[in-house]
Design an enzyme around this catalytic site. Structure first.
Site, PDB file in Angstrom:
ATOM      1  N   ASP A 146      25.472 -41.207  -2.088  1.00  0.00           N
ATOM      2  CA  ASP A 146      24.057 -41.457  -1.728  1.00  0.00           C
ATOM      3  C   ASP A 146      23.505 -40.376  -0.789  1.00  0.00           C
ATOM      4  OD1 ASP A 146      25.380 -41.968   0.593  1.00  0.00           O
ATOM      5  OD2 ASP A 146      24.733 -44.050   0.798  1.00  0.00           O
ATOM      6  N   GLU A 154      24.541 -39.461   2.134  1.00  0.00           N
ATOM      7  CA  GLU A 154      24.847 -39.532   3.562  1.00  0.00           C
ATOM      8  C   GLU A 154      25.994 -38.567   3.844  1.00  0.00           C
ATOM      9  OE1 GLU A 154      25.527 -43.508   4.957  1.00  0.00           O
ATOM     10  OE2 GLU A 154      23.460 -44.121   4.575  1.00  0.00           O
ATOM     11  N   HIS A 214       8.150 -15.691  20.349  1.00  0.00           N
ATOM     12  CA  HIS A 214       6.796 -15.150  20.429  1.00  0.00           C
ATOM     13  C   HIS A 214       6.144 -15.588  21.728  1.00  0.00           C
ATOM     14  CE1 HIS A 214       5.867 -12.591  17.231  1.00  0.00           C
ATOM     15  NE2 HIS A 214       6.040 -13.459  16.258  1.00  0.00           N
ATOM     16  N   ASP A 220       3.526  -3.867  11.146  1.00  0.00           N
ATOM     17  CA  ASP A 220       2.267  -4.151  11.843  1.00  0.00           C
ATOM     18  C   ASP A 220       2.446  -3.908  13.337  1.00  0.00           C
ATOM     19  OD1 ASP A 220       3.742  -6.310  12.788  1.00  0.00           O
ATOM     20  OD2 ASP A 220       2.969  -7.653  11.263  1.00  0.00           O
ATOM     21  N   LYS A 228      -3.739  -0.873  10.590  1.00  0.00           N
ATOM     22  CA  LYS A 228      -4.615  -1.641   9.702  1.00  0.00           C
ATOM     23  C   LYS A 228      -6.046  -1.493  10.174  1.00  0.00           C
ATOM     24  CE  LYS A 228      -1.533  -5.462   8.704  1.00  0.00           C
ATOM     25  NZ  LYS A 228      -1.242  -6.843   8.980  1.00  0.00           N
ATOM     26  N   ARG A 267      -9.543  -3.300   9.449  1.00  0.00           N
ATOM     27  CA  ARG A 267     -10.136  -4.420   8.720  1.00  0.00           C
ATOM     28  C   ARG A 267     -11.649  -4.257   8.686  1.00  0.00           C
ATOM     29  NH1 ARG A 267      -8.427  -9.212   6.990  1.00  0.00           N
ATOM     30  NH2 ARG A 267      -6.377  -8.982   7.932  1.00  0.00           N
ATOM     31  N   ASP A 323      12.452  -5.211  10.221  1.00  0.00           N
ATOM     32  CA  ASP A 323      11.814  -6.448  10.690  1.00  0.00           C
ATOM     33  C   ASP A 323      12.908  -7.412  11.137  1.00  0.00           C
ATOM     34  OD1 ASP A 323       9.766  -8.167  11.307  1.00  0.00           O
ATOM     35  OD2 ASP A 323       8.858  -8.132   9.320  1.00  0.00           O
TER      36      ASP A 323
HETATM   37  C1  R5P Z   1       6.794 -12.262  11.854  1.00  0.00           C
HETATM   38  O1  R5P Z   1       6.419 -12.530  12.992  1.00  0.00           O
HETATM   39  C2  R5P Z   1       8.177 -11.783  11.594  1.00  0.00           C
HETATM   40  O2  R5P Z   1       8.520 -10.734  12.445  1.00  0.00           O
HETATM   41  C3  R5P Z   1       8.358 -11.354  10.162  1.00  0.00           C
HETATM   42  O3  R5P Z   1       7.500 -10.261   9.892  1.00  0.00           O
HETATM   43  C4  R5P Z   1       8.053 -12.467   9.212  1.00  0.00           C
HETATM   44  O4  R5P Z   1       8.755 -13.614   9.576  1.00  0.00           O
HETATM   45  C5  R5P Z   1       8.409 -12.071   7.795  1.00  0.00           C
HETATM   46  O5  R5P Z   1       8.087 -13.125   6.957  1.00  0.00           O
HETATM   47  P1  R5P Z   1       7.885 -12.943   5.420  1.00  0.00           P
HETATM   48  O6  R5P Z   1       9.136 -12.349   4.864  1.00  0.00           O
HETATM   49  O7  R5P Z   1       7.643 -14.364   4.938  1.00  0.00           O
HETATM   50  O8  R5P Z   1       6.688 -12.066   5.204  1.00  0.00           O
END
Ligand code: R5P
Length: 306
Positions: free
Chosen positions: A41, A43, A134, A173, A196, A198, A223
């Protein structure tokens, strides 16, 4: 060195065999035996098979896709404590529930805090790698237990130095600037961050500053997390349009939700490389020695090293 009868026991969750072996060796841990399975089930069934009385227990579990792992983890930690383990330390190379650290919309659960409260109740210490901090600056703001954070920057830089000729590190970014510049300075490599502009909701132009300087370099996207892969896929697209060669994509944590890994390959990544914080075929950067160092340090602080 611990005598084998006192050495901490390492209870590694399924899928963690490779990193468990390196961590165990580097920290002088003995393998802890257990049974984890599901009843029909769904668990969870948990049984500790090793004699753990008076010994520290180290639980190794990457907390990607966390919800299925958390109850077994909790049951295991509770059982170990009841059986007399002298402490329970969680090594979660990837730590879950770091994003929702605020109530962004009315009525939302602030899961980072609730999760940290809960985990702090059933472990005595926590070790992780580059948590997604963050708005929270330090794990101690939400975790009530001692913790250590391993930073992957050195290992990433060393890998880049060994494997990539004429790298230029690229941050997707402006938020990534600090992270990318740190890895770049350790690697002795140049870096740049996409700019960027915008002009409207759907009118965004992305450029690489001083593009001409980088045309004969190998672009390396860096990243902390690759989750849906969208950040890297979009960036790869921009670099391609700007005429740069295919980029190497490096992420610390190989979350790869859904088909993200295949999508990233299909988007033209020259190579996709991650650290072994989440078991995945892209793992190429071993953080076990760094985790071992952090673990030894934490066990010292807890008075748990023989
Ligand atoms: C954002 O704050 C992180 O540093 C990554 O850029 C983010 O988590 C990447 O996410 P994804 O692969 O969904 O674009």
């Amino acid at each position: 060195m611990n005598s084998s009868s006192q050495a901490p026991l390492l209870f590694a969750f399924p899928g963690h065999r490779t990193i468990a072996a390196s961590l165990g060796e580097a920290s002088g841990l003995r393998p802890g035996e257990m049974t984890l399975r599901e009843f029909p089930d769904r668990e969870s069934y948990v049984r500790v098979l090793s004699a753990c009385e008076g010994r520290p227990a180290v639980l190794l579990c990457a907390l990607d896709r966390p919800d299925d792992k958390l109850l077994p983890l909790y049951f295991l930690a509770r059982t170990l404590r009841e059986l007399g383990a002298s402490s329970v330390v969680l090594v979660a190379p990837y730590l879950a529930y770091m994003r929702q650290d605020r109530r962004f919309k009315s009525g939302e659960a602030v899961t980072s805090r609730y999760f940290a409260d809960w985990v702090s109740d059933f472990v005595d210490g926590l070790i992780t790698v580059d948590p997604h901090l963050h708005r929270i600056r330090d794990l101690n703001e939400i975790y009530a237990v001692s913790s250590r954070v391993v930073h992957a920057a050195d290992a990433l830089a060393a890998w880049i130095g060994r494997e990539i000729e004429r790298p230029v590190l690229i941050g997707p970014d402006s938020e990534s600037r600090q992270w990318v510049s740190d890895v770049a300075s350790r690697a002795g490599a140049p870096f740049t961050v996409l700019e960027k502009t915008r002009r409207g909701d759907r009118d965004v132009e992305v450029s690489v500053p001083e593009l001409d300087r980088w045309l004969d370099h190998t672009p390396v996207l860096v990243d902390d997390i690759i989750s849906t892969g969208r950040t890297m896929i979009e960036t790869l697209g921009h670099l391609k349009r700007l005429g740069l060669p295919p980029a190497v994509c490096i992420g610390v944590h190989a979350v790869f939700a859904g088909n993200a890994y295949e999508d990233l390959k299909a988007a033209g990544a020259a190579r996709i490389v991650t650290c072994n914080t989440i078991p995945h075929e892209s793992n190429a950067i071993d953080l076990a020695p760094h985790l071992a160092e952090a673990l030894n340090d934490l066990l010292d602080e807890l008075g748990q090293r023989a």
